[in-house]
Design a protein around this motif. Structure first.
Motif, PDB file in Angstrom:
ATOM      1  N   THR A 127       0.792  -1.153  -0.328  1.00  0.00           N
ATOM      2  CA  THR A 127       0.047  -0.017  -0.251  1.00  0.00           C
ATOM      3  C   THR A 127       1.034   0.816   0.022  1.00  0.00           C
ATOM      4  OG1 THR A 127      -1.535  -1.038   1.433  1.00  0.00           O
ATOM      5  CG2 THR A 127      -1.861   1.002   1.171  1.00  0.00           C
ATOM      6  N   TYR A 128       0.492   2.209  -0.922  1.00  0.00           N
ATOM      7  CA  TYR A 128       0.907   3.540  -0.929  1.00  0.00           C
ATOM      8  C   TYR A 128       0.827   4.347   0.402  1.00  0.00           C
ATOM      9  CZ  TYR A 128       2.432   2.156  -5.527  1.00  0.00           C
ATOM     10  OH  TYR A 128       3.251   2.016  -6.313  1.00  0.00           O
ATOM     11  N   ASP A 129       1.042   3.793   1.792  1.00  0.00           N
ATOM     12  CA  ASP A 129       0.634   4.596   3.271  1.00  0.00           C
ATOM     13  C   ASP A 129       1.441   5.954   3.106  1.00  0.00           C
ATOM     14  OD1 ASP A 129       2.756   3.025   3.509  1.00  0.00           O
ATOM     15  OD2 ASP A 129       1.474   1.630   5.222  1.00  0.00           O
ATOM     16  N   ASP A 130       1.134   6.422   4.407  1.00  0.00           N
ATOM     17  CA  ASP A 130       2.441   7.625   4.932  1.00  0.00           C
ATOM     18  C   ASP A 130       3.526   6.695   5.345  1.00  0.00           C
ATOM     19  OD1 ASP A 130      -0.298   9.140   4.930  1.00  0.00           O
ATOM     20  OD2 ASP A 130      -0.933   8.696   6.959  1.00  0.00           O
ATOM     21  N   TYR A 131       3.429   5.739   5.633  1.00  0.00           N
ATOM     22  CA  TYR A 131       4.546   5.053   5.699  1.00  0.00           C
ATOM     23  C   TYR A 131       5.480   4.954   4.910  1.00  0.00           C
ATOM     24  CZ  TYR A 131       8.520   2.352   7.943  1.00  0.00           C
ATOM     25  OH  TYR A 131      10.353   1.903   8.112  1.00  0.00           O
ATOM     26  N   TYR A 132       5.117   4.410   3.560  1.00  0.00           N
ATOM     27  CA  TYR A 132       5.754   4.944   2.408  1.00  0.00           C
ATOM     28  C   TYR A 132       5.800   6.114   1.926  1.00  0.00           C
ATOM     29  CZ  TYR A 132       6.561   5.126  -2.880  1.00  0.00           C
ATOM     30  OH  TYR A 132       6.714   4.876  -4.147  1.00  0.00           O
ATOM     31  N   PHE A 133       5.776   6.864   1.980  1.00  0.00           N
ATOM     32  CA  PHE A 133       6.039   8.772   1.518  1.00  0.00           C
ATOM     33  C   PHE A 133       6.334   9.564   2.579  1.00  0.00           C
ATOM     34  CE2 PHE A 133       1.870   8.326  -1.038  1.00  0.00           C
ATOM     35  CZ  PHE A 133       1.888   8.501  -1.499  1.00  0.00           C
ATOM     36  N   VAL A 150       9.749  -4.292   6.222  1.00  0.00           N
ATOM     37  CA  VAL A 150      10.036  -3.055   5.719  1.00  0.00           C
ATOM     38  C   VAL A 150      10.811  -3.159   4.235  1.00  0.00           C
ATOM     39  CG1 VAL A 150      10.927  -0.779   6.211  1.00  0.00           C
ATOM     40  CG2 VAL A 150       9.784  -2.125   7.824  1.00  0.00           C
ATOM     41  N   ILE A 151      10.922  -3.303   3.220  1.00  0.00           N
ATOM     42  CA  ILE A 151      11.274  -3.300   2.229  1.00  0.00           C
ATOM     43  C   ILE A 151      12.108  -1.763   1.773  1.00  0.00           C
ATOM     44  CG2 ILE A 151      11.495  -3.756  -0.721  1.00  0.00           C
ATOM     45  CD1 ILE A 151       9.713  -5.530   0.285  1.00  0.00           C
ATOM     46  N   PRO A 152      12.913  -0.985   2.073  1.00  0.00           N
ATOM     47  CA  PRO A 152      13.040   0.432   1.402  1.00  0.00           C
ATOM     48  C   PRO A 152      13.272   0.560  -0.381  1.00  0.00           C
ATOM     49  CG  PRO A 152      14.386  -0.685   2.922  1.00  0.00           C
ATOM     50  CD  PRO A 152      13.897  -1.536   2.235  1.00  0.00           C
ATOM     51  N   VAL A 153      12.493   1.433  -1.016  1.00  0.00           N
ATOM     52  CA  VAL A 153      12.460   1.547  -2.111  1.00  0.00           C
ATOM     53  C   VAL A 153      13.885   2.600  -2.607  1.00  0.00           C
ATOM     54  CG1 VAL A 153      10.598   2.458  -4.091  1.00  0.00           C
ATOM     55  CG2 VAL A 153       9.891   1.759  -2.222  1.00  0.00           C
ATOM     56  N   CYS A 154      14.225   1.257  -3.485  1.00  0.00           N
ATOM     57  CA  CYS A 154      15.449   1.992  -4.651  1.00  0.00           C
ATOM     58  C   CYS A 154      15.089   2.684  -5.753  1.00  0.00           C
ATOM     59  CB  CYS A 154      16.691   1.045  -4.517  1.00  0.00           C
ATOM     60  SG  CYS A 154      15.838   0.176  -5.914  1.00  0.00           S
ATOM     61  N   GLY A 198       3.344   0.393 -14.917  1.00  0.00           N
ATOM     62  CA  GLY A 198       2.086   1.272 -14.505  1.00  0.00           C
ATOM     63  C   GLY A 198       1.548   1.887 -13.376  1.00  0.00           C
ATOM     64  N   LEU A 199       2.439   1.103 -12.499  1.00  0.00           N
ATOM     65  CA  LEU A 199       2.603   1.994 -10.911  1.00  0.00           C
ATOM     66  C   LEU A 199       2.620   3.096 -10.777  1.00  0.00           C
ATOM     67  CD1 LEU A 199       4.110  -0.905  -9.110  1.00  0.00           C
ATOM     68  CD2 LEU A 199       1.959  -1.343 -10.043  1.00  0.00           C
ATOM     69  N   LYS A 200       0.945   3.996  -9.886  1.00  0.00           N
ATOM     70  CA  LYS A 200       1.142   5.050  -9.754  1.00  0.00           C
ATOM     71  C   LYS A 200       1.351   5.387  -8.363  1.00  0.00           C
ATOM     72  CE  LYS A 200      -0.913   6.865 -14.043  1.00  0.00           C
ATOM     73  NZ  LYS A 200      -0.580   5.234 -14.885  1.00  0.00           N
ATOM     74  N   GLU A 201       2.057   6.691  -7.917  1.00  0.00           N
ATOM     75  CA  GLU A 201       2.135   6.459  -6.596  1.00  0.00           C
ATOM     76  C   GLU A 201       0.006   7.296  -6.106  1.00  0.00           C
ATOM     77  OE1 GLU A 201       5.666   8.245  -5.848  1.00  0.00           O
ATOM     78  OE2 GLU A 201       6.850   7.024  -5.896  1.00  0.00           O
ATOM     79  N   VAL A 202       0.062   6.676  -5.506  1.00  0.00           N
ATOM     80  CA  VAL A 202      -1.258   6.958  -5.119  1.00  0.00           C
ATOM     81  C   VAL A 202      -1.413   7.216  -3.477  1.00  0.00           C
ATOM     82  CG1 VAL A 202      -3.809   7.078  -5.450  1.00  0.00           C
ATOM     83  CG2 VAL A 202      -2.540   7.134  -7.124  1.00  0.00           C
ATOM     84  N   LYS A 203      -1.731   8.387  -2.587  1.00  0.00           N
ATOM     85  CA  LYS A 203      -1.996   7.914  -1.208  1.00  0.00           C
ATOM     86  C   LYS A 203      -2.904   7.036  -0.725  1.00  0.00           C
ATOM     87  CE  LYS A 203      -1.195  10.304   2.873  1.00  0.00           C
ATOM     88  NZ  LYS A 203      -0.861  11.202   4.036  1.00  0.00           N
ATOM     89  N   GLY A 204      -2.473   5.651  -0.311  1.00  0.00           N
ATOM     90  CA  GLY A 204      -3.911   4.919   0.418  1.00  0.00           C
ATOM     91  C   GLY A 204      -4.025   3.425  -0.802  1.00  0.00           C
TER      92      GLY A 204
END
Length: 237
Positions: free
Chosen positions: A176-182, A203-207, A218-224
């Motif tokens: 999920t693109y949650d608060d933690y992701y952003f 936890v997986i850091p995003v490089c 096609g994955l877009k960083e949409v919150k939630g």
């Protein structure tokens, strides 16, 4: 079941009573104690294969080095991989151990190797080693080049999973693109396999390369939003 259909639910119910008379029934009884559906499925599949080798289910009094060795030979003759042999024989071993504990099987019948001195007992194949399955850097780069050119979602999913350290599909789709992701630049989740046991958070850091693969897939960083919501709707070009 009464209608003749072989199902996991029926398998576990029909074989949950005590007093097993065959190895197939013993495996069924042990399966009823399985903690996960995946483990129970391994027991179910083992029974199916065992019944091909021994249609009568193999009476417990006949369990010994010769008969279990015969089952091992059946697996090898019929082309089962060492990984599959490992699963089936591990199920048989665990079930026989359970049978000895319950008093269904005598300890003297035990067919598996317990220590280095028992060279005449069965050793369960270890299957292929993970380090023999690694992709080279050149192969990963080639897949990335193909993704950039073709925008192939299947390749994108594979590379995303690879860059996430081999995350399985169920966990990947629930990211999920949650608060933690952003806030932290990382995915945080609980693995489906252990969700009902420990609830331990991964936890997986995003490089940068992961972000590129996500964009090309096609994955877009949409919150939630979830990875599942993009991959299931046909977007990706």
């Amino acid at each position: 079941t009464d209608d003749g259909i072989f199902t996991l639910k029926g398998f576990r119910c029909d074989n949950s009573t005590t007093g097993a008379g065959t190895l197939a029934e013993l495996i069924g009884e042990k399966a009823a104690l399985a903690r996960t559906e995946g483990t129970a499925k391994n027991y179910e599949n083992t029974v199916k294969v065992l019944l091909k080798a021994y249609p009568d289910g193999l009476e417990l009094k006949s369990v010994n080095l010769s008969t279990i060795g015969g089952f091992h030979d059946y697996l090898r003759r019929n082309g089962y991989s060492e990984a599959s042999q490992n699963i089936f024989l591990s199920v048989v071993k665990a079930s026989i151990n359970y049978g000895i504990y319950k008093g269904y099987v005598k300890d003297s019948q035990y067919p598996f190797k317990r220590n280095a001195y028992e060279i005449d007992k069965i050793t369960i194949p270890k299957g292929c080693k993970r380090d023999s399955n690694y992709l080279t850097r050149e192969e990963v780069d080639a897949l990335y080049g193909y993704l950039k050119e073709k925008r192939d979602r299947a390749v994108g999913c594979f590379l995303f999973s690879y860059l996430c350290g081999g995350i399985n599909l169920a966990d990947m789709l629930n990211l999920t693109y949650d608060d933690y992701y952003f806030d932290e630049g990382a995915f945080r989740f609980v693995r489906e396999k252990i969700r009902n046991r420990t609830g331990q958070v991964t936890v997986i850091p995003v490089c940068d390369r992961m972000r590129e693969v996500m964009g090309l897939s096609g994955l877009k960083e949409v919150k939630g939003g979830k990875v599942r919501e993009v991959l299931s709707c046909g977007a990706g070009s």
